[in-house]
Design a protein around this motif. Structure first.
Motif, PDB file in Angstrom:
ATOM      1  N   GLY A  37     -59.915 151.386 -38.895  1.00 28.20           N
ATOM      2  CA  GLY A  37     -59.464 151.892 -37.615  1.00 28.20           C
ATOM      3  C   GLY A  37     -57.954 152.048 -37.532  1.00 28.20           C
ATOM      4  O   GLY A  37     -57.411 152.399 -36.493  1.00 28.20           O
ATOM      5  N   LYS A  38     -57.263 151.806 -38.652  1.00 29.84           N
ATOM      6  CA  LYS A  38     -55.807 151.889 -38.669  1.00 29.84           C
ATOM      7  C   LYS A  38     -55.357 153.351 -38.621  1.00 29.84           C
ATOM      8  O   LYS A  38     -55.871 154.199 -39.334  1.00 29.84           O
ATOM      9  CB  LYS A  38     -55.285 151.221 -39.945  1.00 29.84           C
ATOM     10  N   TRP A  39     -54.357 153.632 -37.795  1.00 29.74           N
ATOM     11  CA  TRP A  39     -53.839 154.986 -37.643  1.00 29.74           C
ATOM     12  C   TRP A  39     -53.108 155.426 -38.897  1.00 29.74           C
ATOM     13  O   TRP A  39     -52.384 154.648 -39.512  1.00 29.74           O
ATOM     14  CB  TRP A  39     -52.811 155.052 -36.532  1.00 29.74           C
ATOM     15  N   TYR A  40     -53.231 156.710 -39.226  1.00 29.09           N
ATOM     16  CA  TYR A  40     -52.370 157.297 -40.245  1.00 29.09           C
ATOM     17  C   TYR A  40     -51.694 158.569 -39.737  1.00 29.09           C
ATOM     18  O   TYR A  40     -50.743 159.056 -40.355  1.00 29.09           O
ATOM     19  CB  TYR A  40     -53.098 157.531 -41.567  1.00 29.09           C
ATOM     20  N   ALA A  41     -52.150 159.105 -38.619  1.00 26.56           N
ATOM     21  CA  ALA A  41     -51.487 160.265 -38.012  1.00 26.56           C
ATOM     22  C   ALA A  41     -51.814 160.330 -36.525  1.00 26.56           C
ATOM     23  O   ALA A  41     -52.892 159.908 -36.103  1.00 26.56           O
ATOM     24  CB  ALA A  41     -51.925 161.556 -38.692  1.00 26.56           C
ATOM     25  N   LEU A  42     -50.876 160.852 -35.768  1.00 29.36           N
ATOM     26  CA  LEU A  42     -51.049 161.052 -34.339  1.00 29.36           C
ATOM     27  C   LEU A  42     -50.601 162.467 -34.015  1.00 29.36           C
ATOM     28  O   LEU A  42     -49.449 162.831 -34.275  1.00 29.36           O
ATOM     29  CB  LEU A  42     -50.208 160.043 -33.550  1.00 29.36           C
ATOM     30  N   LEU A  43     -51.506 163.283 -33.516  1.00 32.36           N
ATOM     31  CA  LEU A  43     -51.215 164.656 -33.121  1.00 32.36           C
ATOM     32  C   LEU A  43     -50.891 164.651 -31.634  1.00 32.36           C
ATOM     33  O   LEU A  43     -51.685 164.157 -30.827  1.00 32.36           O
ATOM     34  CB  LEU A  43     -52.426 165.545 -33.409  1.00 32.36           C
ATOM     35  N   ILE A  44     -49.713 165.169 -31.278  1.00 31.06           N
ATOM     36  CA  ILE A  44     -49.254 165.121 -29.898  1.00 31.06           C
ATOM     37  C   ILE A  44     -48.762 166.503 -29.445  1.00 31.06           C
ATOM     38  O   ILE A  44     -48.380 167.340 -30.259  1.00 31.06           O
ATOM     39  CB  ILE A  44     -48.124 164.085 -29.702  1.00 31.06           C
ATOM     40  N   ILE A  62     -46.740 165.937 -35.120  1.00 32.78           N
ATOM     41  CA  ILE A  62     -47.522 164.817 -35.636  1.00 32.78           C
ATOM     42  C   ILE A  62     -46.583 163.667 -35.975  1.00 32.78           C
ATOM     43  O   ILE A  62     -45.467 163.877 -36.435  1.00 32.78           O
ATOM     44  CB  ILE A  62     -48.361 165.188 -36.882  1.00 32.78           C
ATOM     45  N   ASN A  63     -47.049 162.464 -35.697  1.00 37.09           N
ATOM     46  CA  ASN A  63     -46.371 161.251 -36.144  1.00 37.09           C
ATOM     47  C   ASN A  63     -47.089 160.782 -37.394  1.00 37.09           C
ATOM     48  O   ASN A  63     -48.320 160.683 -37.406  1.00 37.09           O
ATOM     49  CB  ASN A  63     -46.444 160.153 -35.088  1.00 37.09           C
ATOM     50  N   ILE A  64     -46.303 160.497 -38.427  1.00 36.57           N
ATOM     51  CA  ILE A  64     -46.862 159.979 -39.675  1.00 36.57           C
ATOM     52  C   ILE A  64     -46.006 158.830 -40.182  1.00 36.57           C
ATOM     53  O   ILE A  64     -44.813 158.746 -39.874  1.00 36.57           O
ATOM     54  CB  ILE A  64     -46.955 161.068 -40.765  1.00 36.57           C
ATOM     55  N   LYS A  65     -46.626 157.984 -40.974  1.00 39.77           N
ATOM     56  CA  LYS A  65     -45.904 156.869 -41.594  1.00 39.77           C
ATOM     57  C   LYS A  65     -45.289 157.346 -42.896  1.00 39.77           C
ATOM     58  O   LYS A  65     -45.892 158.146 -43.619  1.00 39.77           O
ATOM     59  CB  LYS A  65     -46.847 155.694 -41.854  1.00 39.77           C
ATOM     60  N   VAL A  66     -44.080 156.855 -43.188  1.00 37.37           N
ATOM     61  CA  VAL A  66     -43.407 157.188 -44.438  1.00 37.37           C
ATOM     62  C   VAL A  66     -42.998 155.901 -45.153  1.00 37.37           C
ATOM     63  O   VAL A  66     -42.927 154.833 -44.543  1.00 37.37           O
ATOM     64  CB  VAL A  66     -42.171 158.091 -44.209  1.00 37.37           C
ATOM     65  N   ALA A  67     -42.742 156.017 -46.433  1.00 42.09           N
ATOM     66  CA  ALA A  67     -42.342 154.859 -47.238  1.00 42.09           C
ATOM     67  C   ALA A  67     -41.015 154.303 -46.731  1.00 42.09           C
ATOM     68  O   ALA A  67     -40.179 155.054 -46.212  1.00 42.09           O
ATOM     69  CB  ALA A  67     -42.224 155.261 -48.700  1.00 42.09           C
ATOM     70  N   PRO A  68     -40.815 152.996 -46.892  1.00 42.42           N
ATOM     71  CA  PRO A  68     -39.553 152.393 -46.476  1.00 42.42           C
ATOM     72  C   PRO A  68     -38.363 153.110 -47.113  1.00 42.42           C
ATOM     73  O   PRO A  68     -38.387 153.452 -48.289  1.00 42.42           O
ATOM     74  CB  PRO A  68     -39.654 150.951 -46.985  1.00 42.42           C
ATOM     75  N   ALA A  83     -39.545 159.128 -34.998  1.00 41.92           N
ATOM     76  CA  ALA A  83     -40.904 159.069 -34.444  1.00 41.92           C
ATOM     77  C   ALA A  83     -40.871 158.846 -32.944  1.00 41.92           C
ATOM     78  O   ALA A  83     -40.184 157.951 -32.455  1.00 41.92           O
ATOM     79  CB  ALA A  83     -41.694 157.964 -35.119  1.00 41.92           C
ATOM     80  N   TRP A  84     -41.610 159.669 -32.254  1.00 40.09           N
ATOM     81  CA  TRP A  84     -41.713 159.524 -30.809  1.00 40.09           C
ATOM     82  C   TRP A  84     -42.715 158.419 -30.505  1.00 40.09           C
ATOM     83  O   TRP A  84     -43.869 158.464 -30.927  1.00 40.09           O
ATOM     84  CB  TRP A  84     -42.143 160.858 -30.167  1.00 40.09           C
ATOM     85  N   GLU A  89     -38.238 153.272 -38.107  1.00 41.49           N
ATOM     86  CA  GLU A  89     -37.915 152.948 -39.496  1.00 41.49           C
ATOM     87  C   GLU A  89     -39.048 153.376 -40.433  1.00 41.49           C
ATOM     88  O   GLU A  89     -38.809 153.734 -41.583  1.00 41.49           O
ATOM     89  CB  GLU A  89     -37.666 151.448 -39.641  1.00 41.49           C
ATOM     90  N   HIS A  90     -40.272 153.345 -39.930  1.00 37.75           N
ATOM     91  CA  HIS A  90     -41.434 153.607 -40.782  1.00 37.75           C
ATOM     92  C   HIS A  90     -42.209 154.862 -40.418  1.00 37.75           C
ATOM     93  O   HIS A  90     -43.112 155.255 -41.148  1.00 37.75           O
ATOM     94  CB  HIS A  90     -42.383 152.408 -40.732  1.00 37.75           C
ATOM     95  N   TRP A  91     -41.903 155.480 -39.299  1.00 38.79           N
ATOM     96  CA  TRP A  91     -42.636 156.652 -38.838  1.00 38.79           C
ATOM     97  C   TRP A  91     -41.664 157.768 -38.491  1.00 38.79           C
ATOM     98  O   TRP A  91     -40.534 157.512 -38.072  1.00 38.79           O
ATOM     99  CB  TRP A  91     -43.471 156.306 -37.596  1.00 38.79           C
ATOM    100  N   VAL A  92     -42.118 159.009 -38.657  1.00 31.43           N
ATOM    101  CA  VAL A  92     -41.345 160.187 -38.259  1.00 31.43           C
ATOM    102  C   VAL A  92     -42.262 161.135 -37.482  1.00 31.43           C
ATOM    103  O   VAL A  92     -43.492 161.032 -37.576  1.00 31.43           O
ATOM    104  CB  VAL A  92     -40.721 160.939 -39.458  1.00 31.43           C
ATOM    105  N   THR A  93     -41.646 162.039 -36.746  1.00 34.39           N
ATOM    106  CA  THR A  93     -42.375 163.093 -36.052  1.00 34.39           C
ATOM    107  C   THR A  93     -42.032 164.413 -36.725  1.00 34.39           C
ATOM    108  O   THR A  93     -40.851 164.726 -36.916  1.00 34.39           O
ATOM    109  CB  THR A  93     -41.985 163.145 -34.563  1.00 34.39           C
TER     110      THR A  93
END
Length: 126
Positions: A37-44, A62-68, A83-84, A89-93
């Motif tokens: 159930g862990k998120w990997y993307a959010l479409l907004i 979309i919000n997605i997780k990126v490598a440190p 990221a919105w 630090e870990h997510w971008v839009t």
């Protein structure tokens, strides 16, 4: 890539149907790993001004997780923002219909999928 193409890609590539958890935000779709159930993307769909643009026009993103350590350099590209409403630090839009090539955008989604994979399977190949 438009919203429907993105949703179809997510269903075909990962077997993930969008989840719409917020009645007040019917255009917000969460994509989750089926087992955890862990998120990997959010479409907004949000006003561009919320991303720092001068316009109040609605944009698909979309919000997605990126490598440190990747978020800062990635945000230097056009169409990539802090990221919105997520950890910056870990997510971008990313703008869905932005200047980024569709293949590159989907490559970043693949990375987000791998980075959020539960447990030791983060090295899985897609």
């Amino acid at each position: 890539m438009d919203r429907q193409q993105f949703i179809a890609h997510m269903q075909n590539r990962y077997g993930t149907a969008p989840d719409y958890p917020w009645a007040k935000l019917p255009d917000y779709a969460v994509f989750r790993h089926g087992d955890s159930g862990k998120w990997y993307a959010l479409l907004i769909k949000i006003a561009a001004s919320k991303l720092g643009a001068e316009s109040d026009a609605l944009v698909e993103a979309i919000n997605i997780k990126v490598a440190p350590g990747v978020a800062g350099s990635l945000r230097q590209q056009p169409g990539v923002y802090p990221a919105w409403h997520m950890n910056k630090e870990h997510w971008v839009t990313l703008l869905l219909e932005g200047p980024m090539d569709d293949d590159e955008l989907l490559g970043w989604v693949d990375d987000s999928y791998r980075l959020t994979w539960p447990g030791k399977k983060r090295t899985m190949t897609l």
